[in-house]
Design an enzyme around this catalytic site. Structure first.
Site, short mmCIF file in Angstrom:
data_model
loop_
_atom_site.label_atom_id
_atom_site.label_comp_id
_atom_site.label_asym_id
_atom_site.label_seq_id
_atom_site.Cartn_x
_atom_site.Cartn_y
_atom_site.Cartn_z
N ASP A 56 -43.05 -80.82 -35.43
CA ASP A 56 -44.31 -81.37 -35.94
C ASP A 56 -44.03 -82.60 -36.79
O ASP A 56 -43.32 -82.52 -37.79
CB ASP A 56 -45.03 -80.31 -36.78
CG ASP A 56 -46.22 -80.90 -37.52
OD1 ASP A 56 -47.26 -81.11 -36.87
OD2 ASP A 56 -46.11 -81.17 -38.73
N TYR A 71 -45.97 -90.13 -41.42
CA TYR A 71 -44.68 -89.72 -41.97
C TYR A 71 -43.63 -90.82 -41.82
O TYR A 71 -42.61 -90.78 -42.51
CB TYR A 71 -44.16 -88.46 -41.28
CG TYR A 71 -44.98 -87.22 -41.46
CD1 TYR A 71 -46.04 -87.17 -42.35
CD2 TYR A 71 -44.69 -86.07 -40.73
CE1 TYR A 71 -46.80 -86.01 -42.50
CE2 TYR A 71 -45.43 -84.90 -40.87
CZ TYR A 71 -46.49 -84.88 -41.75
OH TYR A 71 -47.23 -83.74 -41.89
N LYS A 103 -49.75 -86.60 -35.37
CA LYS A 103 -51.07 -86.75 -35.96
C LYS A 103 -51.46 -88.22 -36.06
O LYS A 103 -50.61 -89.07 -36.37
CB LYS A 103 -51.12 -86.12 -37.35
CG LYS A 103 -50.54 -84.72 -37.44
CD LYS A 103 -50.44 -84.24 -38.88
CE LYS A 103 -49.62 -82.98 -38.99
NZ LYS A 103 -48.17 -83.21 -38.76
N HIS A 151 -55.36 -86.22 -38.70
CA HIS A 151 -54.61 -85.80 -39.88
C HIS A 151 -55.50 -85.35 -41.04
O HIS A 151 -55.11 -84.49 -41.83
CB HIS A 151 -53.70 -86.94 -40.35
CG HIS A 151 -52.49 -86.50 -41.08
ND1 HIS A 151 -51.29 -87.16 -41.00
CD2 HIS A 151 -52.25 -85.46 -41.91
CE1 HIS A 151 -50.39 -86.56 -41.75
NE2 HIS A 151 -50.95 -85.52 -42.32
#
Length: 294
Positions: A43, A48, A73, A106
């Protein structure tokens, strides 16, 4: 590895590796270690900043791509129909894949929910075109989900939420269950409860006496008990770590079971205190930032 069946028939490993706040230079090694140790679900997220390294680790592994469930996401800055379609292409290019197994929004972005709805319609298009196998959401509360379901055609396969014994979000979990939306736990071992931003009086759920007593009774670690708590209640869990021995520990949770009384004891630890940001506070003004091109 236990698997869970999503509402469109896609099967997903119940436990995966999360890479939230994992620096890019550490992400490759963490994902390589996870795949080597038997993980088949990774994930990540556009926000990120480590999708590229996740993809590199997948390509470097001996595990066939078709055996790995890749989840990522779309960030709020890429909400909107055309923007989200482009967001998919950015993520897919960074990951080095043609198809993403699970693509989710998200945040709910309630301050501009029309953009959220347009983004979700783009996910529906990507699913219809076979670019993604399943679609979902993250950090959506009941009112967000109700509006989404009324305005769109495809029921989300997953709602990824902060879920640990100190913050269980039972109303959202019940709504998801009633609508065949799989609950997926981020911070499933309560890591958020000992992040600096949680407050000066933060207390790790891993150190709670109820948790440590159950761990001792089973000869397991507190983290393993908390992951088992989630899995045994039908949830997907995505613990994060960059340490190989912790990554190995976190997947070793399928050889024991918690009793009804132990589950009740963990359920009784609810504090009602959210560790992550309040969904209403996640706005473009406060959290918007450009997601780089591939």
């Amino acid at each position: 590895m236990q698997t869970l069946t999503l509402n469109n028939g896609v099967r997903m490993p119940a436990l995966g590796l999360g890479v939230f706040q994992t620096p890019p230079d550490e992400t490759r090694n963490a994902v390589r270690a996870a795949l080597d140790l038997g993980y088949r679900h990774i994930d990540t997220a556009a926000a990120y900043g480590n999708e590229r390294e996740v993809g590199q680790a997948i390509r470097d592994s001996d595990v066939p791509r078709d055996d790995i469930f890749v989840e990522t996401k779309i960030w709020i800055s890429d909400y909107g129909y055309d923007e989200t379609l482009h967001g998919f292409h950015k993520s897919a290019a960074k990951l080095g894949v043609d198809q993403i197994d699970l693509l989710i929004l998200h945040q709910a972005l309630p301050s501009d929910f029309d953009r959220t709805l347009a983004a979700y319609r783009a996910l529906e298009k990507l699913r219809a075109d076979g670019k993604v196998r399943a679609i979902g959401v993250s950090n959506f509360m009941v009112d967000h989900l109700t509006t989404l379901l009324d305005a769109t055609d495809v029921v989300p396969a997953v709602n990824q939420l902060e879920i640990h014994p100190y913050f269980q979000q039972r109303a959202v979990l019940d709504f998801d269950n009633d609508h065949n939306i799989l609950n997926q736990a981020w911070s499933p071992i309560g890591g958020i409860t000992f992040y600096p931003g949680y407050g000066e009086d933060r207390t790790s759920v891993l150190e709670d006496p109820a948790v440590t007593a159950i761990a001792e009774a089973h000869g397991k670690s507190p983290a393993q008990v908390l992951l088992r708590w989630g899995i045994q209640q039908g949830r997907s869990v995505i613990p994060k770590s960059t340490k190989r021995h912790r990554i190995a520990e976190n997947i070793d949770v399928f050889d024991f079971a918690l009793s009804t009384d132990e589950l009740k004891a963990l359920n009784a630890l609810e504090t009602g205190r959210r560790g992550g940001p309040e969904p209403e506070n996640v706005t473009l003004a406060a959290y918007g930032r450009a997601i780089p091109e591939a």
